[in-house]
Design a protein around this motif. Structure first.
Motif, PDB file in Angstrom:
ATOM      1  N   TYR A 104       0.881  -1.109   0.017  1.00 26.07           N
ATOM      2  CA  TYR A 104      -0.105  -0.057  -0.029  1.00 26.07           C
ATOM      3  C   TYR A 104       0.881   1.274  -0.146  1.00 26.07           C
ATOM      4  O   TYR A 104       1.951   1.320   0.617  1.00 26.07           O
ATOM      5  N   ASP A 157      -0.348   9.149   0.214  1.00 24.64           N
ATOM      6  CA  ASP A 157       0.084  10.508   0.013  1.00 24.64           C
ATOM      7  C   ASP A 157      -0.566  11.227   1.294  1.00 24.64           C
ATOM      8  O   ASP A 157      -1.647  11.241   1.729  1.00 24.64           O
ATOM      9  N   ALA A 170      -5.346  14.075   0.263  1.00 29.06           N
ATOM     10  CA  ALA A 170      -5.588  12.601   0.343  1.00 29.06           C
ATOM     11  C   ALA A 170      -6.126  12.163   1.792  1.00 29.06           C
ATOM     12  O   ALA A 170      -6.233  11.046   1.903  1.00 29.06           O
ATOM     13  N   PHE A 222      -3.699   3.397  -0.305  1.00 29.20           N
ATOM     14  CA  PHE A 222      -4.149   2.843  -1.692  1.00 29.20           C
ATOM     15  C   PHE A 222      -3.320   1.459  -2.027  1.00 29.20           C
ATOM     16  O   PHE A 222      -2.096   1.514  -1.795  1.00 29.20           O
ATOM     17  N   PRO A 236       2.665   4.660  -8.727  1.00 29.72           N
ATOM     18  CA  PRO A 236       1.470   5.063  -7.984  1.00 29.72           C
ATOM     19  C   PRO A 236       0.592   6.287  -8.607  1.00 29.72           C
ATOM     20  O   PRO A 236      -0.690   6.315  -8.411  1.00 29.72           O
ATOM     21  N   ASN A 274      -2.224   4.775 -10.450  1.00 32.14           N
ATOM     22  CA  ASN A 274      -2.989   3.921  -9.785  1.00 32.14           C
ATOM     23  C   ASN A 274      -4.603   4.467  -9.524  1.00 32.14           C
ATOM     24  O   ASN A 274      -4.894   5.545  -9.736  1.00 32.14           O
ATOM     25  N   ASP A 303      -7.314   3.507  -8.022  1.00 29.16           N
ATOM     26  CA  ASP A 303      -8.176   4.227  -6.802  1.00 29.16           C
ATOM     27  C   ASP A 303      -7.447   5.400  -6.318  1.00 29.16           C
ATOM     28  O   ASP A 303      -8.259   6.338  -5.931  1.00 29.16           O
ATOM     29  N   TYR A 304      -6.261   5.639  -6.549  1.00 30.32           N
ATOM     30  CA  TYR A 304      -5.806   6.935  -6.188  1.00 30.32           C
ATOM     31  C   TYR A 304      -6.119   8.040  -7.051  1.00 30.32           C
ATOM     32  O   TYR A 304      -6.549   9.157  -6.663  1.00 30.32           O
ATOM     33  N   ARG A 305      -6.108   7.766  -8.328  1.00 28.34           N
ATOM     34  CA  ARG A 305      -6.589   8.942  -9.338  1.00 28.34           C
ATOM     35  C   ARG A 305      -8.224   9.377  -8.987  1.00 28.34           C
ATOM     36  O   ARG A 305      -8.531  10.585  -8.810  1.00 28.34           O
ATOM     37  N   HIS A 327      -9.732   8.999  -6.178  1.00 23.41           N
ATOM     38  CA  HIS A 327      -9.805   9.818  -4.917  1.00 23.41           C
ATOM     39  C   HIS A 327      -9.446  11.097  -4.959  1.00 23.41           C
ATOM     40  O   HIS A 327     -10.059  11.847  -4.452  1.00 23.41           O
TER      41      HIS A 327
END
Length: 392
Positions: free
Chosen positions: A288, A291, A296, A301, A350, A353, A355-357, A359
Motif C-alpha cells: 500500500y 499520500d 488525500a 491505496f 502510484p 493507480n 483508486d488513487y486517481r 480519490h
C-alpha cells in the motif's frame, strides 16, 4: 526472458518515447539457476531488501546459498538486458545510507563505498566504521551543510533499536547518532560525532518509550514507528519529526501522521516540491502507499494487482522518481488456465493507480504528475551513476 518495463517501443535517450509512461505495474522475474530456489522450487527471494534511489539496485539480505548472506541485484533498464548479481562481504540486515547510497553499512558499523562493492565484490574493504550498529539499524544522508575549515562535511544520521541486553527482539527505546565525515576519496575521517542519543523522551506520557518497526526517512528528518503501549489510543504506525540540524542534540519527535493501522515497516519516498514524502508499506502480503497531502487525508491505496496472487515478500522501496519496488511471488496464467508461479520484483507507478486517481479527483485535487515516464527512469539512473562514478 528477463522482464523490466514492458513498453511497446524502445527509443534512444532523449527520443520521443522518453515521454511515454512506464507500465502501471510491471514484473521482473528472477532465474532460479542464478539465485537458487526455495522449498517450493520458486526462485529465492531475500527477506530484507532495500532499493537504490534510481531503482537499479536491490540490496538483499538472506540471499541464499548461491549469492551469500547479502547480495546486490542490478535490475535492467530494457527488457532484453540481463540482470546482474554481485556478492558482498556484508552480513544479513546490512543497510544503505538512504538518500544517496553513498555507503553500504554492515551490522557492525563498517561503511563500504557502493562503487567499490560493485567492482571488488567480496574483496571490498570498508572506508570507515561508525554510527549505530546491530540489527534493525537504518541511516540517511542529511542535506545540512556546516562549513568546516576544509569545506562542508558529509552528514549521516543513523537510527537503531533495541539496545544491547533487551530480551524483546525488535522492540525498545529509540536512539539516533549523527556523524560528520570528510571523504576525500581515500580513508574517511569522522570529524564530528554526536554519540548515541535516546530520543522521544517527551512522548513517554502519550506513547510510552518502547517502539517497534522504526524506519528513518530518506532525508533523515522524520521517522516512522509503532509505539507498543501508547497511553492514548491503540498501537498504530505513526510518523514523527526529527531535528533538522545535523548536530541537533534534542529531537522533537512531533507527531506528523497516524496511519491508524499496524502494518509492516512504513518506508519513505522522496519529498517533491516541499510536499510531505509518500509512504509505502506491506500488510498481509499486499503493498500500500499513502499520500500525506491534506487532499488525500492519509488514505492508503493498494498497489493494483494485475496478476493473480501477488504476495509481497518484504517491505517495499520508493525511488527518487516515485516508483514503488518490492520483491514478490506471483502467478502468470495462460489462456487455457495453466498457471506458472514466478518470483522477482514488482515495479508500480502510484500516479497511475486507479483508486488513487479517482480519490484525488473526488477531492478536486490534482496529482503531483500524470505518471512516471521512461525519461524519468533514464534520468534517475544517469544521475545516480554519475554521482557514484559507475557505468550508466
Amino acid at each position: 526472458m528477463w522482464a523490466c518495463f514492458n513498453l511497446a517501443a524502445s527509443a534512444a535517450p532523449g527520443g520521443a518515447a522518453d515521454s511515454v509512461c512506464i507500465d502501471a505495474v510491471s514484473y521482473w522475474p528472477l532465474d532460479a539457476s542464478q539465485v537458487g530456489q526455495d522449498s517450493q522450487g520458486v526462485p529465492a527471494l531475500g527477506t530484507y531488501e532495500r532499493v537504490s534511489p534510481d531503482g537499479r539496485f536491490v540490496l538483499r539480505s538472506f540471499s541464499g546459498r548461491k549469492l551469500g548472506e547479502v547480495a546486490l541485484i542490478e535490475l535492467p533498464l530494457e527488457q532484453h538486458q540481463p540482470m546482474r548479481f554481485y556478492k558482498t562481504p556484508l552480513r544479513n540486515e546490512a543497510f544503505p545510507v538512504q538518500g544517496s547510497w553513498r555507503y553500504l553499512v554492515d551490522v557492525d558499523g563498517r561503511h563500504f563505498r557502493l562503487a567499490e562493492m560493485l567492482q571488488l565484490q567480496l574483496a571490498a574493504q570498508p572506508a570507515f566504521k561508525g554510527g549505530m550498529s546491530g540489527f534493525y539499524a537504518a541511516a540517511s544522508e542529511l542535506k545540512s551543510q556546516i562549513p568546516g575549515s576544509d569545506g562542508p562535511l558529509i552528514w549521516i544520521r543513523s537510527m537503531s533499536w533495541p539496545q544491547g541486553g533487551r530480551q524483546g527482539q525488535g522492540t525498545g527505546p529509540l536512539q539516533v547518532r549523527t556523524l560528520g565525515l570528510r571523504d576525500s576519496g581515500g580513508q574517511v575521517e569522522v570529524v564530528r560525532d554526536t554519540g548515541a542519543q535516546f530520543i522521544c523522551g517527551a512522548r513517554n506520557v502519550s506513547d510510552g518509550n518502547v517502539y517497534t518497526l522504526p524506519m528513518i526517512s530518506v532525508d533523515g528528518l522524520e521517522f516512522s514507528a509503532i509505539p507498543i503501549s501508547p497511553a492514548q489510543g491503540a498501537p498504530s504506525m505513526r510518523v514523527y519529526g526529527l531535528g533538522g540540524q545535523a548536530l541537533a542534540t534534542q529531537h522533537p519527535c512531533d507527531l506528523r501522521a497516524d496511519l491508524q493501522a499496524t502494518p509492516g515497516k512504513a518506508v519513505f519516498g522522496f519529498s517533491e516540491s516541499g510536499r510531505p514524502a509518500m509512504l509505502a508499506y506491506t500488510h498481509n502480503g499486499s503493498v500500500y502507499f499513502v499520500d500525506r497531502r491534506d487532499e488525500a487525508k492519509g488514505q492508503a491505496f493498494q498497489v493494483e494487482d494485475l496478476k493473480t496472487r501477488v504476495l509481497a515478500s518484504a517491505f517495499p522501496g520508493i525511488t527518487a522518481d516515485g516508483r514503488i519496488v518490492f520483491g514478490a511471488t506471483w502467478q502468470t496464467c495462460g489462456p487455457e488456465g495453466a498457471c506458472k508461479v514466478q518470483a522477482g520484483y514488482v515495479v508500480a507507478d502510484p500516479f497511475q493507480n486507479r483508486d488513487y486517481r479517482q480519490h484525488m479527483a473526488s477531492q478536486g485535487a490534482g496529482l503531483p504528475r500524470a505518471c512516471v515516464t521512461r525519461g524519468d527512469v533514464r534520468k534517475a539512473r544517469s544521475d545516480f551513476a554519475a554521482q557514484h562514478g559507475i557505468p550508466p
